[in-house]
Scaffold this motif. Structure first.
Motif, PDB file in Angstrom:
ATOM      1  N   THR A 190       7.754  16.755  23.200  1.00 59.81           N
ATOM      2  CA  THR A 190       6.376  17.110  22.893  1.00 59.81           C
ATOM      3  C   THR A 190       5.869  16.129  21.840  1.00 59.81           C
ATOM      4  O   THR A 190       6.462  16.023  20.753  1.00 59.81           O
ATOM      5  CB  THR A 190       6.265  18.548  22.370  1.00 59.81           C
ATOM      6  N   LEU A 191       4.816  15.388  22.159  1.00 57.50           N
ATOM      7  CA  LEU A 191       4.312  14.357  21.263  1.00 57.50           C
ATOM      8  C   LEU A 191       3.593  14.950  20.060  1.00 57.50           C
ATOM      9  O   LEU A 191       2.979  16.023  20.134  1.00 57.50           O
ATOM     10  CB  LEU A 191       3.361  13.430  22.009  1.00 57.50           C
ATOM     11  N   ARG A 192       3.644  14.234  18.957  1.00 54.73           N
ATOM     12  CA  ARG A 192       2.864  14.618  17.791  1.00 54.73           C
ATOM     13  C   ARG A 192       1.389  14.334  18.073  1.00 54.73           C
ATOM     14  O   ARG A 192       1.034  13.233  18.524  1.00 54.73           O
ATOM     15  CB  ARG A 192       3.298  13.809  16.568  1.00 54.73           C
ATOM     16  N   PRO A 193       0.506  15.254  17.778  1.00 53.22           N
ATOM     17  CA  PRO A 193      -0.918  15.011  18.049  1.00 53.22           C
ATOM     18  C   PRO A 193      -1.497  13.899  17.185  1.00 53.22           C
ATOM     19  O   PRO A 193      -2.487  13.269  17.565  1.00 53.22           O
ATOM     20  CB  PRO A 193      -1.575  16.366  17.739  1.00 53.22           C
ATOM     21  N   GLU A 194      -0.879  13.625  16.036  1.00 55.67           N
ATOM     22  CA  GLU A 194      -1.423  12.606  15.130  1.00 55.67           C
ATOM     23  C   GLU A 194      -0.941  11.196  15.453  1.00 55.67           C
ATOM     24  O   GLU A 194      -1.408  10.208  14.843  1.00 55.67           O
ATOM     25  CB  GLU A 194      -1.067  12.937  13.675  1.00 55.67           C
ATOM     26  N   ALA A 195       0.021  11.031  16.387  1.00 56.19           N
ATOM     27  CA  ALA A 195       0.578   9.715  16.707  1.00 56.19           C
ATOM     28  C   ALA A 195      -0.514   8.792  17.243  1.00 56.19           C
ATOM     29  O   ALA A 195      -1.247   9.143  18.169  1.00 56.19           O
ATOM     30  CB  ALA A 195       1.712   9.846  17.705  1.00 56.19           C
ATOM     31  N   ARG A 196      -0.622   7.587  16.661  1.00 55.78           N
ATOM     32  CA  ARG A 196      -1.651   6.635  17.026  1.00 55.78           C
ATOM     33  C   ARG A 196      -1.072   5.221  17.158  1.00 55.78           C
ATOM     34  O   ARG A 196      -0.134   4.858  16.458  1.00 55.78           O
ATOM     35  CB  ARG A 196      -2.751   6.585  15.951  1.00 55.78           C
ATOM     36  N   PHE A 197      -1.705   4.462  18.060  1.00 56.14           N
ATOM     37  CA  PHE A 197      -1.442   3.033  18.103  1.00 56.14           C
ATOM     38  C   PHE A 197      -2.205   2.377  16.946  1.00 56.14           C
ATOM     39  O   PHE A 197      -3.091   2.997  16.326  1.00 56.14           O
ATOM     40  CB  PHE A 197      -1.886   2.438  19.442  1.00 56.14           C
ATOM     41  N   SER A 198      -1.891   1.125  16.663  1.00 51.19           N
ATOM     42  CA  SER A 198      -2.505   0.448  15.518  1.00 51.19           C
ATOM     43  C   SER A 198      -4.004   0.244  15.689  1.00 51.19           C
ATOM     44  O   SER A 198      -4.710   0.006  14.697  1.00 51.19           O
ATOM     45  CB  SER A 198      -1.825  -0.900  15.283  1.00 51.19           C
ATOM     46  N   ASP A 199      -4.515   0.332  16.923  1.00 50.32           N
ATOM     47  CA  ASP A 199      -5.961   0.206  17.130  1.00 50.32           C
ATOM     48  C   ASP A 199      -6.678   1.543  16.987  1.00 50.32           C
ATOM     49  O   ASP A 199      -7.881   1.646  17.238  1.00 50.32           O
ATOM     50  CB  ASP A 199      -6.261  -0.411  18.499  1.00 50.32           C
ATOM     51  N   GLY A 200      -5.958   2.586  16.596  1.00 50.40           N
ATOM     52  CA  GLY A 200      -6.547   3.886  16.351  1.00 50.40           C
ATOM     53  C   GLY A 200      -6.554   4.830  17.529  1.00 50.40           C
ATOM     54  O   GLY A 200      -6.896   6.008  17.378  1.00 50.40           O
ATOM     55  N   THR A 201      -6.175   4.349  18.714  1.00 49.36           N
ATOM     56  CA  THR A 201      -6.158   5.219  19.893  1.00 49.36           C
ATOM     57  C   THR A 201      -4.889   6.061  19.899  1.00 49.36           C
ATOM     58  O   THR A 201      -3.839   5.639  19.408  1.00 49.36           O
ATOM     59  CB  THR A 201      -6.229   4.388  21.182  1.00 49.36           C
ATOM     60  N   PRO A 202      -4.955   7.279  20.459  1.00 51.82           N
ATOM     61  CA  PRO A 202      -3.777   8.159  20.434  1.00 51.82           C
ATOM     62  C   PRO A 202      -2.664   7.684  21.355  1.00 51.82           C
ATOM     63  O   PRO A 202      -2.916   7.051  22.387  1.00 51.82           O
ATOM     64  CB  PRO A 202      -4.342   9.500  20.900  1.00 51.82           C
TER      65      PRO A 202
END
Length: 619
Positions: free
Chosen positions: A132-144
């Motif tokens: 189950t992924l963390r909802p706050e996980a983001r790529f460096s460009d800000g996209t989830p």
């Protein structure tokens, strides 16, 4: 960086005893009996850290942020995609830019903790795993980071990525979304390590690579979710990473005290000698010294005497791995074990090590030496012997009864060993003709091509490897063997070794305290014909395959250790490599402003340690 005083045999013996006691404690733990979401996943027993831990035990949780570190690398690079076979990639991109679902603990041999995932769940048989992924996980460009990114990454790596990803993917029956943030992977065959392997796959951004040939080499800067982004690239010469101040995971307990440096720069040099000169001149900040004599005698240069550079020794309890000259059994020259044993006999390590390194470091005695996983002296016993018994008829001499490398001589030519080598070569059909050249029954000369990387390797400089090989070539002449030594640049060397286009080559393979499926990539039969695999020796052995399978599916630590020790016997007695010496501690000279935690981990100086745990502070 801390300085550890290590005192030879007593310290190493204490470390070995500690490792064995730690493994025994884990062995006593039961396997998980029911599936339930968890913050961590252990191969055996339970994770050492509970839910809600504040930080990993080996970090400096209050390490300051800021500063830079400059590292040196030999050779060059022409790609920023370390996840594919093509090109000569900058490996650091995979370390600093991309993240996996879970992070390895350097204090536990076989345990992962959730990073991109919030929880992990699997059944007692490990037939499936759910993240189950963390909802706050983001790529460096800000996209989830989405479930689609994870599924696409795993599928693409498994089908178009480097061959190292293919074997595990081939055991996946299905991968599917579960709810808004979950995915479940179901496996098609029994393999207890698969949930951990999938948890360590890098997660890439699907949208970045849409419509592009993922398998192609590329200098496009990958977008990842890691703590660093690529700031500058000079192809073949340097790459700089900048700490992302908006890194999504900066406040996680798991990453507390990690990723402290604002800038990480890698400069590439023609060879390791140039790297060392750059370090002495203050152009780089770190130097790993692999020669005990140099460590003791050649660190009086101005930066050291002025206190700008300090020396540290870092102990570890990991296996020695294998380092030395590998013989390619795909070549008709090395198909016969007697020929390989003759080549081992001709390599006078005692003299070579004394001449080049002072003889203070021990020789690698087996692939897992220096650890509790190493085969024990003498005959195989107990569970280890039982695992090997079904293959006894086809095992090479020394496997069951014990194999020991020749002791060597303090003189350049070990004449006793050479006489034994000549006898083995004659048994194998090779004889010296009137011209002094060793030939087979058809008159073909024994003239192996030894392929070397002129830039050196992770553990030996190009000049040092060439010195070792030059001494060895002279020792082979009395046997009528006239090798051809071919020096290649890094790109050519990668291409040749990826195609297994050599008779002998310099080979290094680091091994962990949690050997599993990766062993099949190193020595498994299926990888022998797979371009880009690490099975440079071309090993095809049903017994080796069986021991790898036993290690992967061992129900307890005791069973796992028995299988790995049996594997160690097969590899060592297989006589595939000619091992050299190795350092029992890591010797690192570094800028005095750079520091690392005091806690001594099982792995010591290992991926995840430098530069991840370091920080910068004015001396």
């Amino acid at each position: 960086m801390r300085i550890l005083e290590i005192s030879g045999k007593s310290a190493i013996g204490a470390m070995a005893r500690t490792a064995i006691l730690a493994l025994a404690a884990v062995a006593a733990m039961p396997l998980a009996s029911a599936a339930a979401p968890s913050h961590a996943l252990a191969m055996y027993g339970e994770p050492a850290l509970p839910v809600g831990f504040s930080a990993l035990p080996y970090v400096n949780a209050d390490a300051p942020k800021g500063g830079t570190i400059r590292l040196g690398e030999p050779g060059g690079f022409d790609s920023l995609k370390p996840w594919v076979l093509k090109g000569n990639p900058a490996w650091s991109v995979g370390v600093h830019v991309a993240e996996p679902l879970m992070l390895r603990s350097l204090d536990e041999p076989f345990t992962l903790y959730c990073l991109l995932c919030a929880t992990v769940e699997t059944d007692p048989d490990r037939s499936w795993v759910e993240f189950t992924l963390r909802p706050e996980a983001r790529f460096s460009d800000g996209t989830p980071v989405t479930v689609e990114d994870v599924i696409w990454s795993f599928e693409t790596l498994g089908t178009k990525g480097h061959p190292r990803y293919a074997a595990a993917w081939g055991k996946v029956r299905s991968i599917e979304r579960v709810g808004d943030r979950g995915l479940r992977i179901t496996f098609s065959e029994r393999d207890r390590e698969l949930p951990l392997l999938m948890a360590m796959r890098p997660v890439l951004k699907k949208a970045q690579w849409a419509g592009k040939d993922f398998a192609a080499s590329s200098l496009e800067r990958p977008i990842g979710s890691g703590a660093y982004v690529i700031e500058a690239v000079d192809p073949g010469r340097s790459i700089t990473f900048r700490r992302n101040p908006d890194y999504w995971g900066r406040n996680l307990p798991l990453t507390r005290g990690m990723f402290n440096l604002d800038s990480i720069r890698y400069d590439y040099f023609a060879d390791t000698n140039a790297m060392f000169q750059a370090f002495k001149a203050g152009e780089t900040d770190i130097w790993r010294e692999l020669n005990a004599v140099r460590w003791a005698t050649e660190y009086g240069f101005p930066a050291v005497t002025a206190g700008a550079v300090v020396k540290s020794e870092i102990a570890h309890r990991r296996p020695s791995g294998i380092m030395g000259l590998v013989m390619n059994t795909r070549s008709p020259l090395f198909a016969d074990w007697r020929v390989r044993q003759a080549m081992i006999l001709a390599f006078n390590d005692r003299f070579i090590d004394a001449a080049l390194a002072g003889g203070s470091d021990p020789r690698i005695s087996s692939y897992f030496s220096n650890s509790a996983l190493a085969m024990q002296p003498g005959p195989a016993t107990g569970r280890e012997a039982a695992l090997l018994a079904p293959f006894a008829a086809g095992l090479l001499p020394g496997t069951m009864e014990g194999y020991v490398l020749p002791p060597g001589s303090d003189r350049a030519l070990d004449r006793k060993a050479l006489r034994e080598a000549a006898g083995l070569l004659a048994e194998a059909g090779w004889t010296v003709g009137p011209d002094g050249v060793l030939r087979d029954g058809n008159g073909r000369p024994f003239a192996p091509e030894i392929v070397l990387n002129q830039s050196g390797s992770a553990m030996r400089s190009g000049a040092e490897v060439q010195q070792i090989v030059n001494i060895y070539v002279e020792a082979l002449r009395p046997l009528g063997i006239m090798p051809r030594v071919l020096l290649l640049d890094s790109a050519q060397f990668v291409q040749r070794t990826n195609r297994f286009a050599f008779d002998m080559s310099w080979y290094e393979r680091g091994l962990s305290l949690s050997p599993g499926n990766e062993q099949a990539l190193y020595w498994g039969s299926a990888s022998a014909a797979q371009p880009g695999s690490r099975n440079w020796a071309g090993i095809r052995s049903p017994a080796v395959d069986a021991m790898i399978a036993q290690a992967v599916n061992a129900p307890s630590v005791d069973d796992h250790v028995a299988a790995v020790r049996a594997l160690d016997r097969l590899l060592t007695a297989g006589r595939y490599a000619i091992p050299v010496s190795y350092p029992r501690v890591s010797r690192i000279a570094h800028a005095a402003r750079l520091h690392f935690p005091d806690h001594q981990t099982l792995y010591g100086d290992w991926p995840g340690f430098l530069p991840d745990l370091w920080w910068s502070r004015s001396p």
